[in-house]
Design a protein around this motif. Structure first.
Motif, PDB file in Angstrom:
ATOM      1  N   LYS A  46     -90.702  30.778 -47.977  1.00 40.61           N
ATOM      2  CA  LYS A  46     -90.026  29.419 -47.452  1.00 40.61           C
ATOM      3  C   LYS A  46     -89.762  30.218 -45.978  1.00 40.61           C
ATOM      4  CE  LYS A  46     -90.639  28.043 -51.399  1.00 40.61           C
ATOM      5  NZ  LYS A  46     -92.150  27.217 -51.705  1.00 40.61           N
ATOM      6  N   ALA A  47     -89.924  29.234 -44.689  1.00 41.29           N
ATOM      7  CA  ALA A  47     -89.211  28.534 -43.098  1.00 41.29           C
ATOM      8  C   ALA A  47     -87.914  28.681 -43.575  1.00 41.29           C
ATOM      9  CB  ALA A  47     -89.839  27.567 -42.778  1.00 41.29           C
ATOM     10  N   GLU A  48     -87.159  29.240 -42.459  1.00 43.75           N
ATOM     11  CA  GLU A  48     -85.730  29.279 -42.361  1.00 43.75           C
ATOM     12  C   GLU A  48     -84.887  27.741 -42.429  1.00 43.75           C
ATOM     13  OE1 GLU A  48     -82.730  29.770 -38.702  1.00 43.75           O
ATOM     14  OE2 GLU A  48     -85.061  31.305 -38.653  1.00 43.75           O
ATOM     15  N   ASP A  49     -85.861  26.737 -42.249  1.00 42.60           N
ATOM     16  CA  ASP A  49     -85.442  24.813 -42.450  1.00 42.60           C
ATOM     17  C   ASP A  49     -85.192  25.012 -43.928  1.00 42.60           C
ATOM     18  OD1 ASP A  49     -88.540  24.965 -42.448  1.00 42.60           O
ATOM     19  OD2 ASP A  49     -87.643  22.676 -42.441  1.00 42.60           O
ATOM     20  N   GLN A  50     -85.930  25.688 -45.403  1.00 40.48           N
ATOM     21  CA  GLN A  50     -85.769  25.562 -46.164  1.00 40.48           C
ATOM     22  C   GLN A  50     -84.412  26.334 -46.833  1.00 40.48           C
ATOM     23  OE1 GLN A  50     -90.047  26.369 -46.981  1.00 40.48           O
ATOM     24  NE2 GLN A  50     -90.212  25.054 -47.663  1.00 40.48           N
ATOM     25  N   LEU A  51     -84.911  27.289 -46.029  1.00 37.68           N
ATOM     26  CA  LEU A  51     -83.312  28.698 -46.487  1.00 37.68           C
ATOM     27  C   LEU A  51     -82.323  27.465 -45.762  1.00 37.68           C
ATOM     28  CD1 LEU A  51     -85.148  32.085 -45.505  1.00 37.68           C
ATOM     29  CD2 LEU A  51     -84.530  31.316 -47.723  1.00 37.68           C
ATOM     30  N   ARG A  52     -81.941  26.947 -45.199  1.00 34.21           N
ATOM     31  CA  ARG A  52     -80.823  26.626 -44.687  1.00 34.21           C
ATOM     32  C   ARG A  52     -80.282  25.575 -45.912  1.00 34.21           C
ATOM     33  NH1 ARG A  52     -81.826  26.623 -39.248  1.00 34.21           N
ATOM     34  NH2 ARG A  52     -83.165  24.842 -39.253  1.00 34.21           N
ATOM     35  N   GLN A  53     -81.951  24.616 -45.796  1.00 30.39           N
ATOM     36  CA  GLN A  53     -81.497  23.366 -46.612  1.00 30.39           C
ATOM     37  C   GLN A  53     -80.630  23.470 -47.823  1.00 30.39           C
ATOM     38  OE1 GLN A  53     -81.559  20.013 -46.161  1.00 30.39           O
ATOM     39  NE2 GLN A  53     -80.443  20.339 -47.880  1.00 30.39           N
ATOM     40  N   ILE A  54     -81.547  24.589 -48.593  1.00 29.96           N
ATOM     41  CA  ILE A  54     -80.595  25.172 -50.077  1.00 29.96           C
ATOM     42  C   ILE A  54     -79.200  25.502 -49.733  1.00 29.96           C
ATOM     43  CG2 ILE A  54     -80.255  27.301 -51.302  1.00 29.96           C
ATOM     44  CD1 ILE A  54     -83.677  27.574 -51.177  1.00 29.96           C
ATOM     45  N   ALA A  55     -78.806  26.444 -48.436  1.00 28.91           N
ATOM     46  CA  ALA A  55     -76.908  26.667 -48.418  1.00 28.91           C
ATOM     47  C   ALA A  55     -76.187  25.705 -47.802  1.00 28.91           C
ATOM     48  CB  ALA A  55     -76.803  27.701 -46.965  1.00 28.91           C
ATOM     49  N   ALA A  56     -77.132  24.548 -47.211  1.00 29.02           N
ATOM     50  CA  ALA A  56     -76.609  23.587 -47.297  1.00 29.02           C
ATOM     51  C   ALA A  56     -75.854  22.733 -48.276  1.00 29.02           C
ATOM     52  CB  ALA A  56     -77.501  22.362 -45.842  1.00 29.02           C
ATOM     53  N   ASP A  57     -77.420  22.896 -49.273  1.00 25.78           N
ATOM     54  CA  ASP A  57     -76.824  21.741 -50.317  1.00 25.78           C
ATOM     55  C   ASP A  57     -75.692  22.236 -51.337  1.00 25.78           C
ATOM     56  OD1 ASP A  57     -78.800  20.100 -50.170  1.00 25.78           O
ATOM     57  OD2 ASP A  57     -80.606  21.432 -51.304  1.00 25.78           O
ATOM     58  N   GLY A  58     -76.174  23.513 -51.734  1.00 21.34           N
ATOM     59  CA  GLY A  58     -74.494  24.777 -52.229  1.00 21.34           C
ATOM     60  C   GLY A  58     -72.760  24.627 -51.160  1.00 21.34           C
ATOM     61  N   LEU A  59     -73.071  23.632 -50.047  1.00 19.28           N
ATOM     62  CA  LEU A  59     -71.431  23.492 -49.209  1.00 19.28           C
ATOM     63  C   LEU A  59     -71.521  22.281 -49.815  1.00 19.28           C
ATOM     64  CD1 LEU A  59     -72.470  25.065 -46.539  1.00 19.28           C
ATOM     65  CD2 LEU A  59     -70.852  25.560 -47.226  1.00 19.28           C
ATOM     66  N   ALA A  60     -72.779  21.454 -49.571  1.00 18.53           N
ATOM     67  CA  ALA A  60     -72.261  20.159 -49.864  1.00 18.53           C
ATOM     68  C   ALA A  60     -71.691  20.168 -51.595  1.00 18.53           C
ATOM     69  CB  ALA A  60     -73.812  18.853 -50.512  1.00 18.53           C
ATOM     70  N   ARG A  61     -72.134  20.352 -52.394  1.00 25.15           N
ATOM     71  CA  ARG A  61     -71.732  20.831 -53.473  1.00 25.15           C
ATOM     72  C   ARG A  61     -70.284  21.444 -53.908  1.00 25.15           C
ATOM     73  NH1 ARG A  61     -73.917  24.433 -58.899  1.00 25.15           N
ATOM     74  NH2 ARG A  61     -72.240  24.730 -60.072  1.00 25.15           N
ATOM     75  N   MET A  62     -70.309  22.543 -53.127  1.00 22.36           N
ATOM     76  CA  MET A  62     -68.731  23.191 -53.178  1.00 22.36           C
ATOM     77  C   MET A  62     -67.862  22.421 -52.666  1.00 22.36           C
ATOM     78  SD  MET A  62     -69.722  25.019 -56.065  1.00 22.36           S
ATOM     79  CE  MET A  62     -67.971  25.972 -55.804  1.00 22.36           C
ATOM     80  N   ASN A  67     -66.996  20.700 -56.274  1.00 23.03           N
ATOM     81  CA  ASN A  67     -67.864  21.137 -57.425  1.00 23.03           C
ATOM     82  C   ASN A  67     -68.428  20.527 -58.253  1.00 23.03           C
ATOM     83  OD1 ASN A  67     -69.866  23.448 -58.618  1.00 23.03           O
ATOM     84  ND2 ASN A  67     -67.755  23.969 -59.748  1.00 23.03           N
ATOM     85  N   ASN A  68     -68.754  19.260 -57.315  1.00 19.48           N
ATOM     86  CA  ASN A  68     -69.107  18.689 -58.128  1.00 19.48           C
ATOM     87  C   ASN A  68     -68.266  17.399 -59.310  1.00 19.48           C
ATOM     88  OD1 ASN A  68     -71.765  18.341 -56.696  1.00 19.48           O
ATOM     89  ND2 ASN A  68     -73.033  19.492 -58.376  1.00 19.48           N
ATOM     90  N   SER A  69     -66.666  18.096 -59.060  1.00 20.49           N
ATOM     91  CA  SER A  69     -66.056  17.302 -59.334  1.00 20.49           C
ATOM     92  C   SER A  69     -65.560  15.771 -58.952  1.00 20.49           C
ATOM     93  CB  SER A  69     -64.948  18.108 -59.425  1.00 20.49           C
ATOM     94  OG  SER A  69     -64.147  18.392 -58.556  1.00 20.49           O
ATOM     95  N   ARG A  70     -66.094  15.235 -58.095  1.00 20.94           N
ATOM     96  CA  ARG A  70     -65.913  14.360 -56.979  1.00 20.94           C
ATOM     97  C   ARG A  70     -66.718  14.412 -56.170  1.00 20.94           C
ATOM     98  NH1 ARG A  70     -64.290  15.345 -51.513  1.00 20.94           N
ATOM     99  NH2 ARG A  70     -63.464  17.919 -51.603  1.00 20.94           N
ATOM    100  N   ALA A  71     -66.645  13.013 -55.393  1.00 25.85           N
ATOM    101  CA  ALA A  71     -67.559  12.874 -54.959  1.00 25.85           C
ATOM    102  C   ALA A  71     -69.140  12.395 -54.524  1.00 25.85           C
ATOM    103  CB  ALA A  71     -67.489  12.768 -53.017  1.00 25.85           C
ATOM    104  N   HIS A  72     -69.415  11.617 -56.390  1.00 27.68           N
ATOM    105  CA  HIS A  72     -70.340  11.819 -56.136  1.00 27.68           C
ATOM    106  C   HIS A  72     -71.653  11.168 -55.701  1.00 27.68           C
ATOM    107  CE1 HIS A  72     -69.150  13.766 -60.200  1.00 27.68           C
ATOM    108  NE2 HIS A  72     -67.678  12.746 -60.382  1.00 27.68           N
ATOM    109  N   GLY A  73     -72.577  11.419 -55.302  1.00 30.20           N
ATOM    110  CA  GLY A  73     -73.707  10.149 -55.064  1.00 30.20           C
ATOM    111  C   GLY A  73     -73.136  10.783 -53.014  1.00 30.20           C
TER     112      GLY A  73
END
Length: 88
Positions: A46-62, A67-73
């Motif tokens: 996968k391209a670097e931007d796709q790897l960066r998006q996975i990291a961004a998704d994890g940072l958004a969640r945590m 850990n998805n306990s607040r700020a839903h959506g």
């Protein structure tokens, strides 16, 4: 897995609430499934931007949604990456 980054983050929440993007330094442990997603994506070429998006998704969640306990959506914008380090 721990992600340490300096990048521009902003967010948009349900109901139109926003926080303008700004440079933030964030160091955050991510759940093991993000390590698995990153390693799998890298093995699949996968391209670097796709790897960066996975990291961004994890940072958004945590970091931003506690850990998805607040700020839903909450949608997180992750741009202008100055540094991105991933340690196990």
């Amino acid at each position: 897995m721990v992600v340490s980054t300096r990048a521009r983050f902003g967010f948009e929440a349900a109901g139109g609430t926003t926080d303008g993007a700004r440079i933030r330094d964030i160091t955050q442990a991510l759940p093991p499934e993000y390590a698995d997603k990153l390693f799998t994506a890298r093995e699949q070429g996968k391209a670097e931007d796709q790897l960066r998006q996975i990291a961004a998704d994890g940072l958004a969640r945590m970091y931003f949604r506690a850990n998805n306990s607040r700020a839903h959506g909450l949608g997180v914008e992750f741009t202008d990456v100055e540094r991105l380090d991933i340690d196990l």
